[in-house]
Motif scaffolding. Structure first.
Motif, PDB file in Angstrom:
ATOM      1  N   ALA A 144       4.230  -4.797  -3.062  1.00 27.33           N
ATOM      2  CA  ALA A 144       4.385  -6.141  -2.501  1.00 27.33           C
ATOM      3  C   ALA A 144       4.664  -6.029  -1.005  1.00 27.33           C
ATOM      4  O   ALA A 144       5.415  -5.148  -0.562  1.00 27.33           O
ATOM      5  CB  ALA A 144       5.524  -6.882  -3.198  1.00 27.33           C
ATOM      6  N   CYS A 145       4.034  -6.883  -0.230  1.00 22.49           N
ATOM      7  CA  CYS A 145       4.217  -6.866   1.223  1.00 22.49           C
ATOM      8  C   CYS A 145       5.678  -7.172   1.564  1.00 22.49           C
ATOM      9  O   CYS A 145       6.241  -8.164   1.091  1.00 22.49           O
ATOM     10  CB  CYS A 145       3.292  -7.886   1.881  1.00 22.49           C
ATOM     11  N   GLY A 150       5.317 -10.900  -0.893  1.00 17.99           N
ATOM     12  CA  GLY A 150       4.284 -11.162  -1.879  1.00 17.99           C
ATOM     13  C   GLY A 150       3.794 -12.594  -1.909  1.00 17.99           C
ATOM     14  O   GLY A 150       2.893 -12.935  -2.677  1.00 17.99           O
ATOM     15  N   ARG A 152       2.179 -14.130   0.445  1.00  9.19           N
ATOM     16  CA  ARG A 152       0.938 -14.171   1.220  1.00  9.19           C
ATOM     17  C   ARG A 152       1.047 -15.013   2.481  1.00  9.19           C
ATOM     18  O   ARG A 152       0.115 -15.072   3.277  1.00  9.19           O
ATOM     19  CB  ARG A 152      -0.241 -14.686   0.385  1.00  9.19           C
ATOM     20  N   GLY A 209      -0.699 -10.497   0.161  1.00  6.47           N
ATOM     21  CA  GLY A 209       0.560 -10.421  -0.566  1.00  6.47           C
ATOM     22  C   GLY A 209       0.904  -9.011  -1.010  1.00  6.47           C
ATOM     23  O   GLY A 209       2.014  -8.747  -1.462  1.00  6.47           O
ATOM     24  N   ARG A 210      -0.042  -8.095  -0.876  1.00  6.02           N
ATOM     25  CA  ARG A 210       0.176  -6.708  -1.256  1.00  6.02           C
ATOM     26  C   ARG A 210      -0.451  -5.798  -0.207  1.00  6.02           C
ATOM     27  O   ARG A 210      -1.391  -6.189   0.475  1.00  6.02           O
ATOM     28  CB  ARG A 210      -0.432  -6.399  -2.626  1.00  6.02           C
ATOM     29  N   ALA A 239       2.140  -3.159  -7.627  1.00  8.91           N
ATOM     30  CA  ALA A 239       2.667  -4.523  -7.688  1.00  8.91           C
ATOM     31  C   ALA A 239       1.707  -5.419  -8.462  1.00  8.91           C
ATOM     32  O   ALA A 239       0.489  -5.226  -8.425  1.00  8.91           O
ATOM     33  CB  ALA A 239       2.863  -5.066  -6.272  1.00  8.91           C
ATOM     34  N   GLU A 241      -0.054  -9.163  -9.574  1.00 12.37           N
ATOM     35  CA  GLU A 241      -0.698 -10.245  -8.829  1.00 12.37           C
ATOM     36  C   GLU A 241      -0.258 -11.594  -9.377  1.00 12.37           C
ATOM     37  O   GLU A 241       0.056 -11.715 -10.564  1.00 12.37           O
ATOM     38  CB  GLU A 241      -2.224 -10.126  -8.941  1.00 12.37           C
TER      39      GLU A 241
END
Length: 375
Positions: A144-145, A150, A152, A209-210, A239, A241
């Motif tokens: 996850a970012c 996550g 986005r 988001g990832r 991660a 979705e």
């Protein structure tokens, strides 16, 4: 070369419409990639089945084929609808109202999707396996970012309902085939099936988001683990979705061979050399164990291949109390490269030996051992 449609579907020439449809559905599911991974040509075979079904399920086409073959169909402009679809998933969408297995890339149903699993390998020694240890593993994954968590969306911006699918995550598309108008439902390409889109995409992950990352993790290896056993760490994989949970991390443990021992389940086997004269007279030898060297008394007259068991000196059992045993095999070594004096002494010993010295006890004879082995 195009095959006979009757042969493709496996039906007789007088098969009715219901039989044709049943045969096609059975064949379609057999050729699905999730149950037919060994065949890279599954998609082409499925398209062949679609073409055969188009011919045999349409009375006019079927009559044309029966009379003139594929040449007659081509001359009348009958093409195959199978080649008008972009992917295997599109074909399933059209003929079955969606992928019956729900597992085509880019065509998953809208909703939470769990992340994939990750596998890594580590090597430990036999002693580490016996006592348990902690190893550090490093692996690549899609995580996850960190910037957007996550979502986005760029921090401080909002996430709005997708106007293309109106928050449903899926859209419908109408296409024309040999059967007429068919409605296909597919994941919305704008929101990726989430039903929501960021007003300002995250700059770190470009709104995905990832992002790819590398993780380092300390893994506890349990006492007694065997070679090629796996440790599962839940939630440390890729991660998920659309809010789905992450996958798992699997650590494959390799236990390197130890030149002192051969492992047999939870037991250990050790071979110790004993000179023949010492075996005849009796002696004491040093035996390696997982707990250090141990002195072992060798009885006078010990024969080659004698096994002495050290109780509780083997490997611990995973998740249970107790340890296996250590089997010590006494390898009686016959002297070599004798000097003249040594040969004289052995010759004197040989001449002095009588039948009582060389006779094996009944229970220890070769015949007795064979009988016990094959009972």
């Amino acid at each position: 070369m195009r095959r006979n449609p009757y042969e493709v579907l496996g039906v007789a020439r007088d098969a009715g419409e219901a039989d044709v449809k049943k045969a096609f559905r059975r064949l379609a599911r057999e050729l699905h990639p999730d149950v037919n991974r060994h065949d890279p040509e599954a998609e082409e075979k499925f398209k062949e089945a679609v073409e055969a079904y188009e011919i045999l399920s349409d009375a006019e086409r079927r009559a044309t084929y029966d009379r003139y073959g594929y040449e007659g169909l081509d001359s009348r402009g009958y093409g195959s609808a199978a080649h008008g679809f972009g992917s295997f998933a599109d074909i399933f969408d059209a003929f079955f109202g969606g992928d019956p297995f729900g597992a085509f890339g880019g065509r998953a149903a809208a909703g939470r999707v769990q992340g994939g699993d990750v596998g890594v390998e580590v090597q430990i020694s036999l002693e580490e396996a016996a006592r348990g240890t902690t190893v550090q593993v490093a692996y690549d994954l899609v995580d996850a970012c960190e910037r957007c968590g996550g979502s986005r969306a760029e921090p401080g911006s909002d996430v709005r309902t997708c106007t293309t699918c109106e928050g449903a995550g899926r859209v419908r598309a109408v296409s024309r085939t040999a059967f007429g108008q068919l409605v296909r439902e597919q994941v919305c390409e704008v929101c990726g099936g989430e039903g929501r889109v960021p007003s300002q995409p995250c700059t770190a992950c470009s709104g995905r988001g990832r992002k790819a990352a590398r993780k380092t993790l300390d893994v506890d290896v349990p006492v007694g683990i065997a070679d090629e056993q796996r440790i599962r760490l839940t939630g440390h994989g890729h991660a998920g979705e659309r809010g789905g949970p992450p996958g798992d991390l699997y650590v494959l443990v390799g236990v390197t061979e130890d030149e002192r021992f051969v492992r047999d389940g939870n037991d250990l086997v050790t071979v110790v050399d004993v000179p023949a004269p010492a075996a005849a007279l009796g002696t004491t030898v040093s035996v390696p164990t997982l707990d250090g060297e141990e002195q072992l008394d060798v009885q006078a007259g010990t024969q080659p291949g004698t096994v002495v068991t050290l109780r509780g000196r083997g490997m611990p059992a995973v998740g249970r109390r107790g340890r296996g045993d250590q089997q010590v095999v006494l390898n009686v070594v016959v002297p070599r490269n004798l000097t003249a004096r040594q040969r004289e002494l052995l010759a004197e010993l040989h001449e002095s030996l009588g039948e009582d010295n060389l006779r094996e006890p009944a229970d220890d004879s070769i015949v007795g051992k064979l009988r016990r082995a094959f009972r």
